[in-house]
Scaffold this motif. Structure first.
Motif, PDB file in Angstrom:
ATOM      1  N   PHE A 109      13.446 -32.047   4.492  1.00 15.40           N
ATOM      2  CA  PHE A 109      13.939 -30.680   4.427  1.00 15.40           C
ATOM      3  C   PHE A 109      15.400 -30.728   4.034  1.00 15.40           C
ATOM      4  CE2 PHE A 109      13.454 -26.498   7.052  1.00 15.40           C
ATOM      5  CZ  PHE A 109      12.883 -25.874   5.963  1.00 15.40           C
ATOM      6  N   TYR A 110      15.749 -29.990   2.998  1.00 16.50           N
ATOM      7  CA  TYR A 110      17.152 -29.909   2.592  1.00 16.50           C
ATOM      8  C   TYR A 110      17.510 -28.439   2.415  1.00 16.50           C
ATOM      9  CZ  TYR A 110      21.391 -30.069  -0.233  1.00 16.50           C
ATOM     10  OH  TYR A 110      22.664 -29.884  -0.699  1.00 16.50           O
ATOM     11  N   LEU A 111      18.623 -28.040   2.980  1.00 20.29           N
ATOM     12  CA  LEU A 111      19.042 -26.659   2.808  1.00 20.29           C
ATOM     13  C   LEU A 111      20.546 -26.609   2.577  1.00 20.29           C
ATOM     14  CD1 LEU A 111      20.407 -25.576   5.753  1.00 20.29           C
ATOM     15  CD2 LEU A 111      18.024 -25.852   6.411  1.00 20.29           C
ATOM     16  N   LYS A 112      20.949 -25.579   1.864  1.00 19.04           N
ATOM     17  CA  LYS A 112      22.364 -25.428   1.527  1.00 19.04           C
ATOM     18  C   LYS A 112      22.758 -23.968   1.610  1.00 19.04           C
ATOM     19  CE  LYS A 112      25.832 -26.573  -1.995  1.00 19.04           C
ATOM     20  NZ  LYS A 112      26.073 -27.233  -3.295  1.00 19.04           N
ATOM     21  N   LYS A 113      23.630 -23.671   2.568  1.00 12.00           N
ATOM     22  CA  LYS A 113      24.267 -22.368   2.710  1.00 12.00           C
ATOM     23  C   LYS A 113      23.269 -21.211   2.659  1.00 12.00           C
ATOM     24  CE  LYS A 113      28.659 -23.979   0.795  1.00 12.00           C
ATOM     25  NZ  LYS A 113      29.681 -23.820  -0.266  1.00 12.00           N
ATOM     26  N   ILE A 114      22.235 -21.294   3.523  1.00 15.70           N
ATOM     27  CA  ILE A 114      21.322 -20.164   3.592  1.00 15.70           C
ATOM     28  C   ILE A 114      21.852 -19.141   4.593  1.00 15.70           C
ATOM     29  CG2 ILE A 114      19.347 -21.568   2.933  1.00 15.70           C
ATOM     30  CD1 ILE A 114      18.379 -21.397   5.830  1.00 15.70           C
ATOM     31  N   SER A 115      21.567 -17.887   4.336  1.00 13.56           N
ATOM     32  CA  SER A 115      22.045 -16.829   5.226  1.00 13.56           C
ATOM     33  C   SER A 115      21.111 -15.644   5.164  1.00 13.56           C
ATOM     34  CB  SER A 115      23.473 -16.398   4.859  1.00 13.56           C
ATOM     35  OG  SER A 115      23.498 -15.779   3.594  1.00 13.56           O
ATOM     36  N   ARG A 116      21.147 -14.866   6.232  1.00 16.20           N
ATOM     37  CA  ARG A 116      20.340 -13.652   6.315  1.00 16.20           C
ATOM     38  C   ARG A 116      21.045 -12.667   7.239  1.00 16.20           C
ATOM     39  NH1 ARG A 116      14.782 -11.850   6.062  1.00 16.20           N
ATOM     40  NH2 ARG A 116      14.377 -10.297   7.687  1.00 16.20           N
ATOM     41  N   GLN A 117      21.078 -11.420   6.816  1.00 17.81           N
ATOM     42  CA  GLN A 117      21.638 -10.366   7.665  1.00 17.81           C
ATOM     43  C   GLN A 117      20.505  -9.745   8.458  1.00 17.81           C
ATOM     44  OE1 GLN A 117      23.293  -6.442   6.132  1.00 17.81           O
ATOM     45  NE2 GLN A 117      25.203  -7.453   6.696  1.00 17.81           N
ATOM     46  N   GLY A 128      21.018 -18.800  -0.783  1.00 17.63           N
ATOM     47  CA  GLY A 128      21.052 -20.205  -0.428  1.00 17.63           C
ATOM     48  C   GLY A 128      19.972 -20.998  -1.124  1.00 17.63           C
ATOM     49  N   LYS A 129      19.813 -22.251  -0.698  1.00 19.03           N
ATOM     50  CA  LYS A 129      18.814 -23.149  -1.280  1.00 19.03           C
ATOM     51  C   LYS A 129      18.051 -23.855  -0.168  1.00 19.03           C
ATOM     52  CE  LYS A 129      21.508 -24.174  -5.460  1.00 19.03           C
ATOM     53  NZ  LYS A 129      22.124 -25.247  -6.287  1.00 19.03           N
ATOM     54  N   ILE A 130      16.729 -23.948  -0.331  1.00 22.15           N
ATOM     55  CA  ILE A 130      15.880 -24.693   0.596  1.00 22.15           C
ATOM     56  C   ILE A 130      14.883 -25.494  -0.230  1.00 22.15           C
ATOM     57  CG2 ILE A 130      14.253 -24.632   2.512  1.00 22.15           C
ATOM     58  CD1 ILE A 130      15.317 -21.952   3.314  1.00 22.15           C
ATOM     59  N   PHE A 131      14.861 -26.801   0.002  1.00 21.66           N
ATOM     60  CA  PHE A 131      13.885 -27.661  -0.660  1.00 21.66           C
ATOM     61  C   PHE A 131      13.097 -28.420   0.388  1.00 21.66           C
ATOM     62  CE2 PHE A 131      16.946 -26.944  -4.020  1.00 21.66           C
ATOM     63  CZ  PHE A 131      16.135 -26.764  -5.139  1.00 21.66           C
ATOM     64  N   LEU A 132      11.792 -28.454   0.199  1.00 19.83           N
ATOM     65  CA  LEU A 132      10.885 -29.111   1.123  1.00 19.83           C
ATOM     66  C   LEU A 132      10.300 -30.342   0.437  1.00 19.83           C
ATOM     67  CD1 LEU A 132       9.489 -28.883   3.923  1.00 19.83           C
ATOM     68  CD2 LEU A 132       7.730 -27.513   2.813  1.00 19.83           C
ATOM     69  N   CYS A 133      10.410 -31.496   1.099  1.00 19.36           N
ATOM     70  CA  CYS A 133       9.891 -32.754   0.550  1.00 19.36           C
ATOM     71  C   CYS A 133      10.405 -33.013  -0.862  1.00 19.36           C
ATOM     72  CB  CYS A 133       8.367 -32.757   0.582  1.00 19.36           C
ATOM     73  SG  CYS A 133       7.673 -32.628   2.232  1.00 19.36           S
ATOM     74  N   ASP A 134      11.680 -32.827  -1.057  1.00 18.62           N
ATOM     75  CA  ASP A 134      12.407 -33.142  -2.293  1.00 18.62           C
ATOM     76  C   ASP A 134      12.213 -32.153  -3.446  1.00 18.62           C
ATOM     77  OD1 ASP A 134      13.510 -35.427  -1.151  1.00 18.62           O
ATOM     78  OD2 ASP A 134      11.829 -36.670  -1.785  1.00 18.62           O
ATOM     79  N   VAL A 158       9.860 -28.997  -3.498  1.00 17.20           N
ATOM     80  CA  VAL A 158       9.340 -27.636  -3.348  1.00 17.20           C
ATOM     81  C   VAL A 158      10.507 -26.689  -3.105  1.00 17.20           C
ATOM     82  CG1 VAL A 158       7.779 -26.119  -2.091  1.00 17.20           C
ATOM     83  CG2 VAL A 158       7.199 -28.542  -2.378  1.00 17.20           C
ATOM     84  N   ASP A 159      10.750 -25.787  -4.068  1.00 25.88           N
ATOM     85  CA  ASP A 159      11.858 -24.835  -4.012  1.00 25.88           C
ATOM     86  C   ASP A 159      11.389 -23.584  -3.265  1.00 25.88           C
ATOM     87  OD1 ASP A 159      13.860 -22.955  -4.458  1.00 25.88           O
ATOM     88  OD2 ASP A 159      14.256 -23.623  -6.496  1.00 25.88           O
ATOM     89  N   ILE A 160      11.774 -23.485  -1.995  1.00 22.16           N
ATOM     90  CA  ILE A 160      11.286 -22.400  -1.142  1.00 22.16           C
ATOM     91  C   ILE A 160      11.837 -21.043  -1.584  1.00 22.16           C
ATOM     92  CG2 ILE A 160      11.227 -21.501   1.214  1.00 22.16           C
ATOM     93  CD1 ILE A 160       9.489 -24.030   0.659  1.00 22.16           C
ATOM     94  N   LEU A 161      13.114 -20.988  -1.943  1.00 26.87           N
ATOM     95  CA  LEU A 161      13.680 -19.705  -2.361  1.00 26.87           C
ATOM     96  C   LEU A 161      13.034 -19.192  -3.639  1.00 26.87           C
ATOM     97  CD1 LEU A 161      15.960 -18.013  -0.967  1.00 26.87           C
ATOM     98  CD2 LEU A 161      15.705 -20.348  -0.109  1.00 26.87           C
ATOM     99  N   GLU A 162      12.638 -20.096  -4.516  1.00 24.59           N
ATOM    100  CA  GLU A 162      11.949 -19.681  -5.736  1.00 24.59           C
ATOM    101  C   GLU A 162      10.601 -19.052  -5.414  1.00 24.59           C
ATOM    102  OE1 GLU A 162      11.347 -18.946  -9.738  1.00 24.59           O
ATOM    103  OE2 GLU A 162      13.179 -19.558  -8.675  1.00 24.59           O
ATOM    104  N   ASN A 196       7.508 -13.978  -4.868  1.00 23.37           N
ATOM    105  CA  ASN A 196       6.587 -13.363  -3.908  1.00 23.37           C
ATOM    106  C   ASN A 196       5.323 -14.200  -3.688  1.00 23.37           C
ATOM    107  OD1 ASN A 196       6.138 -11.259  -2.056  1.00 23.37           O
ATOM    108  ND2 ASN A 196       4.792 -10.180  -3.475  1.00 23.37           N
ATOM    109  N   LYS A 197       5.512 -15.517  -3.652  1.00 16.08           N
ATOM    110  CA  LYS A 197       4.386 -16.430  -3.444  1.00 16.08           C
ATOM    111  C   LYS A 197       4.127 -16.595  -1.942  1.00 16.08           C
ATOM    112  CE  LYS A 197       3.617 -17.733  -7.787  1.00 16.08           C
ATOM    113  NZ  LYS A 197       2.308 -17.677  -8.458  1.00 16.08           N
TER     114      LYS A 197
END
Length: 234
Positions: A10-18, A64-70, A72-76, A81-82
């Motif tokens: 799991f890799y994430l970079k500067k994710i945020s939510r209000q 932000g950015k979230i990648f799963l197992c190198d 998988v681009d979660i934010l994409e 809307n997947k």
């Protein structure tokens, strides 16, 4: 968090939510690897559950950015809307333990535990039998949730979270609803079972003194009330 030699899942970079009240939750860059045991601490209402919601792919970060197992681009997937893809990833790769067990009341204990396997069309009877014996709930499998104790329901939630051999287990205040006399037993079983599976664990708690006895690394939430921001540096 420093780079490790173990597998990054799991890799994430500067994710945020209000969220409610205009407060913004921010999580800085993090690399989460198999075997990590992370405790997110902070007072009630600071946004710990929202953080777990983003990490569990159930809440969409605003940025932000979230990648799963190198790869998988979660934010994409959120942008496209997947939601079905996200649901399958949650079922296959994540285990979640809510504060109050979150069992489905009209299903038996066995059906509650096996439900995640049904979602991805997977069966592993040997693993199921191992978990229910390891967590000492093998004698209540035909019961409904209301027929067992609070402590037993939390153990069932642990088994359900681990049934699909998840890479990442998320636990939201897993002992908040149980008596202190039961908390240590649940934490001990959770940590030992996690260590046996090799999964990464991310847990929230405000009972840091108790939880840190089990080898977790604490990352406190930093609250900025003037700017209405809760920040977490992993």
């Amino acid at each position: 968090m420093s780079k490790k030699q173990t597998k990054e899942v799991f890799y994430l970079k500067k994710i945020s939510r209000q969220f409610s009240g205009g407060i913004t939750i921010e999580i800085a860059t993090a690399s989460i690897c198999l075997g990590d045991k992370i405790l997110i601490s902070g007072p009630s209402g600071c946004g710990k559950s929202t953080m777990l919601g983003m990490l569990s792919l159930a809440l969409k970060p605003d940025r932000g950015k979230i990648f799963l197992c190198d790869k998988v681009d979660i934010l994409e997937k959120w942008k496209r809307n997947k939601r079905d893809d996200l649901a399958m990833l949650r079922a296959a790769l994540f285990g979640f333990i809510p504060q109050t067990a979150g069992l489905i009341p009209f299903l038996t204990i066995q059906e509650n535990i096996l439900m995640p396997q049904g979602l991805i069309g997977k069966k592993d009877q040997d693993w199921f039998l191992y978990l229910v014996h390891r967590l000492e709930i093998n004698t209540i499998l035909s019961h409904k949730p209301h027929q067992v104790s609070v402590g037993q329901r939390q153990r069932v939630a642990v088994a359900r979270a681990l049934i699909n051999h998840p890479l990442i287990v998320l636990a939201d205040e897993p002992t908040a609803s149980v008596h202190p006399s039961l908390a240590d037993g649940i934490l001990e079983l959770l940590i030992e079972t996690i260590q046996e599976t090799g999964a990464a664990l991310i847990m929230t708690s405000h009972d840091t003194k108790r939880t840190l006895q089990y080898g977790l690394t604490e990352f406190p939430c930093e609250m900025d009330p003037q700017n209405q921001i809760t920040r977490l540096y992993l």
